[in-house]
Design a protein around this motif. Sequence first.
Motif, PDB file in Angstrom:
ATOM      1  N   TRP A  47     -30.845 -34.901  53.053  1.00 10.59           N
ATOM      2  CA  TRP A  47     -30.132 -35.582  54.143  1.00 10.59           C
ATOM      3  C   TRP A  47     -30.773 -35.234  55.475  1.00 10.59           C
ATOM      4  CZ3 TRP A  47     -26.575 -39.329  54.489  1.00 10.59           C
ATOM      5  CH2 TRP A  47     -25.835 -39.652  53.346  1.00 10.59           C
ATOM      6  N   ASP A  48     -31.016 -36.251  56.287  1.00  4.87           N
ATOM      7  CA  ASP A  48     -31.292 -36.013  57.702  1.00  4.87           C
ATOM      8  C   ASP A  48     -29.941 -35.698  58.330  1.00  4.87           C
ATOM      9  OD1 ASP A  48     -34.021 -36.541  57.521  1.00  4.87           O
ATOM     10  OD2 ASP A  48     -33.737 -38.691  57.817  1.00  4.87           O
ATOM     11  N   VAL A  49     -29.702 -34.434  58.574  1.00  4.23           N
ATOM     12  CA  VAL A  49     -28.391 -34.012  59.073  1.00  4.23           C
ATOM     13  C   VAL A  49     -28.234 -34.415  60.534  1.00  4.23           C
ATOM     14  CG1 VAL A  49     -26.860 -32.043  59.472  1.00  4.23           C
ATOM     15  CG2 VAL A  49     -28.313 -32.113  57.428  1.00  4.23           C
ATOM     16  N   VAL A  50     -29.241 -34.120  61.345  1.00  6.00           N
ATOM     17  CA  VAL A  50     -29.242 -34.506  62.762  1.00  6.00           C
ATOM     18  C   VAL A  50     -30.557 -35.210  63.054  1.00  6.00           C
ATOM     19  CG1 VAL A  50     -29.142 -33.710  65.162  1.00  6.00           C
ATOM     20  CG2 VAL A  50     -27.755 -32.577  63.403  1.00  6.00           C
ATOM     21  N   ASN A  51     -30.461 -36.280  63.824  1.00  5.49           N
ATOM     22  CA  ASN A  51     -31.621 -37.122  64.112  1.00  5.49           C
ATOM     23  C   ASN A  51     -31.845 -37.216  65.624  1.00  5.49           C
ATOM     24  OD1 ASN A  51     -33.646 -38.937  62.975  1.00  5.49           O
ATOM     25  ND2 ASN A  51     -32.515 -40.621  63.925  1.00  5.49           N
ATOM     26  N   GLU A  52     -33.077 -36.935  66.042  1.00  7.33           N
ATOM     27  CA  GLU A  52     -33.540 -37.246  67.402  1.00  7.33           C
ATOM     28  C   GLU A  52     -32.684 -36.638  68.517  1.00  7.33           C
ATOM     29  OE1 GLU A  52     -33.892 -41.489  67.545  1.00  7.33           O
ATOM     30  OE2 GLU A  52     -35.397 -41.562  65.958  1.00  7.33           O
ATOM     31  N   ALA A  53     -32.425 -35.363  68.439  1.00 10.00           N
ATOM     32  CA  ALA A  53     -31.633 -34.696  69.482  1.00 10.00           C
ATOM     33  C   ALA A  53     -32.502 -34.081  70.570  1.00 10.00           C
ATOM     34  CB  ALA A  53     -30.752 -33.610  68.861  1.00 10.00           C
ATOM     35  N   ALA A  54     -33.793 -33.900  70.327  1.00 13.98           N
ATOM     36  CA  ALA A  54     -34.676 -33.284  71.325  1.00 13.98           C
ATOM     37  C   ALA A  54     -35.048 -34.291  72.404  1.00 13.98           C
ATOM     38  CB  ALA A  54     -35.939 -32.750  70.656  1.00 13.98           C
ATOM     39  N   SER A  55     -35.248 -33.769  73.601  1.00 14.40           N
ATOM     40  CA  SER A  55     -35.610 -34.620  74.738  1.00 14.40           C
ATOM     41  C   SER A  55     -37.078 -35.014  74.685  1.00 14.40           C
ATOM     42  CB  SER A  55     -35.329 -33.884  76.048  1.00 14.40           C
ATOM     43  OG  SER A  55     -35.854 -34.596  77.151  1.00 14.40           O
ATOM     44  N   ASP A  56     -37.385 -36.244  75.120  1.00 16.36           N
ATOM     45  CA  ASP A  56     -38.778 -36.661  75.236  1.00 16.36           C
ATOM     46  C   ASP A  56     -39.476 -35.936  76.383  1.00 16.36           C
ATOM     47  OD1 ASP A  56     -38.374 -38.405  73.157  1.00 16.36           O
ATOM     48  OD2 ASP A  56     -38.094 -40.162  74.424  1.00 16.36           O
ATOM     49  N   ASN A  57     -38.691 -35.444  77.326  1.00 11.72           N
ATOM     50  CA  ASN A  57     -39.233 -34.745  78.496  1.00 11.72           C
ATOM     51  C   ASN A  57     -38.763 -33.286  78.494  1.00 11.72           C
ATOM     52  OD1 ASN A  57     -40.395 -37.211  79.699  1.00 11.72           O
ATOM     53  ND2 ASN A  57     -38.250 -37.804  79.921  1.00 11.72           N
ATOM     54  N   ALA A  58     -38.899 -32.664  77.360  1.00  4.59           N
ATOM     55  CA  ALA A  58     -38.355 -31.322  77.166  1.00  4.59           C
ATOM     56  C   ALA A  58     -39.029 -30.301  78.072  1.00  4.59           C
ATOM     57  CB  ALA A  58     -38.509 -30.903  75.709  1.00  4.59           C
ATOM     58  N   THR A  59     -38.213 -29.378  78.569  1.00  2.00           N
ATOM     59  CA  THR A  59     -38.702 -28.208  79.290  1.00  2.00           C
ATOM     60  C   THR A  59     -38.156 -26.967  78.597  1.00  2.00           C
ATOM     61  OG1 THR A  59     -36.812 -28.127  80.806  1.00  2.00           O
ATOM     62  CG2 THR A  59     -38.709 -29.487  81.466  1.00  2.00           C
ATOM     63  N   GLU A  60     -38.525 -25.809  79.094  1.00  2.76           N
ATOM     64  CA  GLU A  60     -38.088 -24.566  78.481  1.00  2.76           C
ATOM     65  C   GLU A  60     -36.561 -24.451  78.477  1.00  2.76           C
ATOM     66  OE1 GLU A  60     -38.946 -21.106  76.386  1.00  2.76           O
ATOM     67  OE2 GLU A  60     -40.358 -22.636  77.098  1.00  2.76           O
ATOM     68  N   SER A  61     -35.926 -24.894  79.560  1.00  7.64           N
ATOM     69  CA  SER A  61     -34.475 -24.738  79.682  1.00  7.64           C
ATOM     70  C   SER A  61     -33.697 -25.994  79.301  1.00  7.64           C
ATOM     71  CB  SER A  61     -34.106 -24.344  81.115  1.00  7.64           C
ATOM     72  OG  SER A  61     -34.615 -25.290  82.043  1.00  7.64           O
ATOM     73  N   ASN A  62     -34.303 -27.151  79.471  1.00  5.18           N
ATOM     74  CA  ASN A  62     -33.640 -28.419  79.130  1.00  5.18           C
ATOM     75  C   ASN A  62     -34.424 -29.112  78.025  1.00  5.18           C
ATOM     76  OD1 ASN A  62     -31.588 -28.287  81.220  1.00  5.18           O
ATOM     77  ND2 ASN A  62     -33.261 -28.662  82.666  1.00  5.18           N
ATOM     78  N   PHE A  63     -34.045 -28.850  76.781  1.00  2.67           N
ATOM     79  CA  PHE A  63     -34.829 -29.367  75.653  1.00  2.67           C
ATOM     80  C   PHE A  63     -34.075 -30.385  74.808  1.00  2.67           C
ATOM     81  CE2 PHE A  63     -32.858 -25.371  74.469  1.00  2.67           C
ATOM     82  CZ  PHE A  63     -32.288 -25.617  73.229  1.00  2.67           C
ATOM     83  N   LEU A  64     -32.842 -30.746  75.220  1.00  3.33           N
ATOM     84  CA  LEU A  64     -32.064 -31.729  74.468  1.00  3.33           C
ATOM     85  C   LEU A  64     -31.901 -33.013  75.264  1.00  3.33           C
ATOM     86  CD1 LEU A  64     -29.189 -29.454  73.113  1.00  3.33           C
ATOM     87  CD2 LEU A  64     -31.311 -30.091  71.956  1.00  3.33           C
ATOM     88  N   ARG A  65     -31.587 -34.084  74.554  1.00  2.85           N
ATOM     89  CA  ARG A  65     -31.210 -35.324  75.235  1.00  2.85           C
ATOM     90  C   ARG A  65     -30.033 -35.044  76.162  1.00  2.85           C
ATOM     91  NH1 ARG A  65     -32.796 -40.334  73.470  1.00  2.85           N
ATOM     92  NH2 ARG A  65     -34.245 -40.315  71.711  1.00  2.85           N
ATOM     93  N   ASP A  66     -29.996 -35.722  77.291  1.00  9.01           N
ATOM     94  CA  ASP A  66     -28.905 -35.458  78.230  1.00  9.01           C
ATOM     95  C   ASP A  66     -27.713 -36.377  77.973  1.00  9.01           C
ATOM     96  OD1 ASP A  66     -29.545 -37.954  79.307  1.00  9.01           O
ATOM     97  OD2 ASP A  66     -30.713 -37.087  80.952  1.00  9.01           O
ATOM     98  N   ALA A  67     -26.684 -36.221  78.792  1.00  5.78           N
ATOM     99  CA  ALA A  67     -25.424 -36.950  78.596  1.00  5.78           C
ATOM    100  C   ALA A  67     -25.583 -38.449  78.739  1.00  5.78           C
ATOM    101  CB  ALA A  67     -24.377 -36.427  79.582  1.00  5.78           C
ATOM    102  N   SER A  68     -26.597 -38.886  79.474  1.00  2.00           N
ATOM    103  CA  SER A  68     -26.781 -40.328  79.672  1.00  2.00           C
ATOM    104  C   SER A  68     -27.253 -41.037  78.416  1.00  2.00           C
ATOM    105  CB  SER A  68     -27.781 -40.576  80.806  1.00  2.00           C
ATOM    106  OG  SER A  68     -29.080 -40.111  80.442  1.00  2.00           O
ATOM    107  N   SER A  69     -27.883 -40.303  77.514  1.00  2.00           N
ATOM    108  CA  SER A  69     -28.408 -40.941  76.296  1.00  2.00           C
ATOM    109  C   SER A  69     -27.728 -40.457  75.023  1.00  2.00           C
ATOM    110  CB  SER A  69     -29.915 -40.695  76.179  1.00  2.00           C
ATOM    111  OG  SER A  69     -30.197 -39.315  76.027  1.00  2.00           O
ATOM    112  N   SER A  70     -26.897 -39.417  75.109  1.00  2.00           N
ATOM    113  CA  SER A  70     -26.266 -38.874  73.911  1.00  2.00           C
ATOM    114  C   SER A  70     -24.821 -38.489  74.186  1.00  2.00           C
ATOM    115  CB  SER A  70     -27.037 -37.634  73.420  1.00  2.00           C
ATOM    116  OG  SER A  70     -26.327 -36.964  72.400  1.00  2.00           O
TER     117      SER A  70
END
Length: 562
Positions: A354-377
């Motif tokens: 099973w793909d448990v979680v899909n595409e949660a990482a940010s396309d513009n990831a940084t050291e501190s902000n590495f997840l999709r933000d509230a506007s897209s998730s």
Amino acid sequence: MMKKTLITLISLTAAFLLITGCKSKDTNPQIIENSDGSVSITRIDEDGKAILFNKNYANSKNVTQVNLAETSRANPVMVDLSAYEGKDIEITLSCEMYVEDSSSEKTQIIWMINELDEGFPKLFDRKVENGKWFSVNKHLTLHLSGKRQLYVSGGTLNKESAKIYIRNFKLRLNGEGLTKGAPQPEVWTNVTGLKDALSPYFDYFGFCVSYNEGFKEPLLQQGLPLHASCITMENEFKPDFIFAWAKPQRLTEFKGEDGRLYEVPAEMPTFVQMDAILSDMKRLGLKLRGHVLVWHSQTPVWFFQKDYGRNGETQLVSPDEMNARMEWYIKSVLQHVAQWEKENNNGEHIILAWDVVNEAASDNATESNFLRDASSSKWFAIYQNETFIVNAFRYANKYAPKDVKLVYNDYGCASVNKNKAICKIIDAIQAAPDARIDAAGMQTHIGINDSAANFEKAVKNFLAKGINVQITEMDVANGSSSYNAMKLKDCYKTYFKMFIENRKQPGKNGIEGVTLWGVRDEWTWLNSMHKGHTQYPLLFKGKEFHCKPAYYGVIEAAKEAE
């Protein structure tokens, strides 16, 4: 009478030569059209007194001697490729060369093609030691946009004093439509099955298919068991489809892990189509990858809203309430599958991962902000951190059989920053004592010019986490470039060789399975991503599922790894 007889004899002799083919002293044919549609060229082009064939030199027979002082050409060593103008070709060159030049110790030898659109590609470029044999071996794929030649650059040669000797010259051209007698493309039911060719290396091989679009085609169902062992549904296991896009009409209570009761749908999900898919996979002898449990896309907005968005409610629920909804959903899906397998398949798993979680990482990831933000998730909008990802793997581990693989799946994995972000996600999951992650799913939506070496680095970064890798959604976009069948073949062959080199082996993590995102070009989703530029990203084409050169690239990668 004598004159008439002589004329008749000459005419008969000429007719005989036309029928049998007049053989010159050089019995080595220059061009051979092979039965597989490829072309073999066994010598360089003639150039008067400058080039002498079938000479003996340095204890070697059948050597070609090139007297640079005698040539009238700027590039004396040349093969004319004009007959293949407009073709996509895979060119393989091999020979041994010897430079005789008393005026210098070394000579720059450059084999190249005057293809302007590809920047005059070089097959060989090296400063070689004069007076010694050296080998030339090179493979290149390109499009010939005009009347082109393969040649040794004359600009690097001393034409006054040098001679060049060539032996064992072999030039092979592969491509579609190079010969009049080329065989027609083969139908996918009449060739070697990909799953068997790849079975020594991977636990499974398969394709994404759309159950609602194309699955009912008889030729698809005939070929799938030959080529695939494991299928991924393109859409039909995503939350939107499981919920059938309908808000719940009745609610019931579900106890969250905090001990409180929360309202969850009483009559959803409906599993009618899921059951039909499981039945068809059993009938065809195929397994499934489950795609996907938790995803920001193709999940109804009301699933995140208070009162499930009824009566115009738009406010998002709290993390505690969302935990309960997530656990209820994962439990409902996984337990339903387990019950179906128990009742209809003697408990044997149809769904292997099973793909448990899909595409949660940010396309513009940084050291501190590495997840999709509230506007897209909406998931991030509620949790504001990676807790929802960790909880998803905790709940999946709680309800999934222990031998069903749990996977984090994402695209762009070869991007350095995104790769780091996904590694952070893996770290967070592994830090939770009751969570389990077995593999990183690498979607592998790549471009025709993307580097397999960079991709391999990303693979190794995931393997270093102590988990396996699954290639989950591979296709190769030509983007705004024209389709080049042989370049696509070369790309697939290169990537599959790399996959095989990094395969899972006893006591060693590795790539355990490969899934291509589609079966034939006409069904690809990529045309919606590259509007105005038709994409040809897969191994088969047309209603007959004809094998493209890319199919043979995968087969060759498997054979060469034996």
